[in-house]
Design a protein around this motif. Structure first.
Motif, short mmCIF file in Angstrom:
data_model
loop_
_atom_site.label_atom_id
_atom_site.label_comp_id
_atom_site.label_asym_id
_atom_site.label_seq_id
_atom_site.Cartn_x
_atom_site.Cartn_y
_atom_site.Cartn_z
N UNK A 74 0.85 -1.20 0.00
CA UNK A 74 0.00 0.00 0.00
C UNK A 74 0.88 1.25 0.00
N UNK A 75 1.90 1.25 0.83
CA UNK A 75 2.80 2.40 0.90
C UNK A 75 3.51 2.63 -0.43
N UNK A 76 3.98 1.56 -1.05
CA UNK A 76 4.70 1.68 -2.32
C UNK A 76 3.76 2.16 -3.42
N UNK A 77 2.58 1.59 -3.47
CA UNK A 77 1.63 1.93 -4.54
C UNK A 77 1.16 3.36 -4.44
N UNK A 78 0.84 3.81 -3.23
CA UNK A 78 0.25 5.13 -3.07
C UNK A 78 1.28 6.25 -2.98
N UNK A 79 2.45 5.95 -2.42
CA UNK A 79 3.43 7.00 -2.17
C UNK A 79 2.86 8.12 -1.32
#
Length: 323
Positions: A74-79
């Protein structure tokens, strides 16, 4: 470390006024109803925390497991630079997201919304201590009314967890999702927790545990009416039950009058009659299918990006971006 900024969007008498209005509407309706938000006084919140640990109540465990497995994705996808948590409570599960965003090096701001000023201030103070590099801002408000007033800098990730969206009727869900979409810029994110359709026995047991904790939780709403409105409910004269409504695909929690009763509500100058066996609905908890979630998100202006479930397919997290 600066103190968290707290915005107050509720009038001091908001809870009392809203409870009186909801009680008058619900107790004079046919069939009678009460909104589930009135379960959550201090005692109700304690009981719900106990419910989340019960064998029968799987949603909390499932959601936490998905978050553990997928927070880094989630962190990587959303930034995302800002995490906005709606109905923050203790913010316990979102710490998995916050840790992942911090590890990814993007976390700059945490925004929490809750109707309880006491709970919000405690949660915000804890978050400020645990994430000193992030600005923490809180808002005391209702997520059905005050979303447009929330602070937050792009890129935002709005987290609405716990399956709470299932407590809304379909028209209320649509309005809520559109309101969230309107507060976001294209490309910003919504993380949504939804319980899924499954067999009747599992669903009904989740809302009617063998130890009777959910029954006490359900009857607690009567204690709230007695305390706050001077009502004369005999809480032992009502039986708890849960019912899977296959047509609407939601679980209903109900209180059933064990005998004919007359209840006075002095604060409302109201007398309420209950027939023996009469049922009052205190909660709906809608269950979902992937195509339905995707359709509702799309109607509100979101595009589904990721769909994750626990290994048994009982619960889902949806990550969607604003179009």
């Amino acid at each position: 470390m600066p103190d968290p900024r707290i915005d107050i969007h509720l009038q001091p008498d908001h809870a009392a006024t809203a409870l009186a209005a909801d009680a008058r509407t619900g107790l004079t309706s046919s069939p009678k109803t009460l909104p589930p938000k009135w379960f959550y006084d201090a005692r109700g919140s304690e009981l719900f925390e106990e419910i989340t640990t019960l064998d029968e109540y799987y949603p909390t465990r499932c959601e936490r497991a998905i978050l553990r497995a997928r927070a880094a994705d989630i962190a990587t996808t959303t930034g995302a630079n800002t995490l906005v948590e709606l109905g923050s409570g203790s913010s316990e599960k979102t710490r998995l997201l916050l840790d992942a965003l911090r590890e990814a090096g993007t976390l700059e701001q945490i925004v929490t919304l809750d109707v309880s000023e006491t709970a919000l201030r405690a949660a915000a103070a804890d978050l400020a201590a645990e994430y000193p590099a992030a600005r923490v801002e809180g808002a005391v408000g209702d997520f059905t009314e005050h979303l447009p007033l929330l602070p937050g800098d792009p890129t935002r990730l709005v987290a609405f967890l716990g399956g709470t969206i299932g407590n809304f009727l379909p028209a209320e869900r649509d309005l809520f999702l559109r309101t969230v979409r309107d507060m976001l810029k294209p490309g910003e994110w919504l993380l949504l927790g939804t319980d899924l359709v499954k067999d009747r026995a599992t669903l009904e047991a989740a809302y009617d545990d063998a130890r009777g904790v959910t029954a006490e939780f359900n009857r607690n709403v009567l204690h709230v009416l007695n305390r706050e409105l001077g009502a004369t409910f005999d809480t032992d004269a009502f039986a708890h039950g849960s019912h899977w409504d296959e047509e609407h695909e939601w679980v209903e929690m109900r209180l059933r009058a064990l005998s004919a009763q007359t209840v006075r509500v002095p604060a409302l100058d109201l007398t309420v009659e209950f027939a023996e066996g009469e049922q009052m609905r205190t909660e709906i908890s809608a269950k979902f299918r992937r195509d339905g979630v995707e359709r509702e998100l799309g109607a509100a202006g979101f595009a589904l990006s990721q769909w994750w479930t626990d290994p048994e397919g009982r619960y889902a997290l949806s990550l969607a971006h604003a179009e």
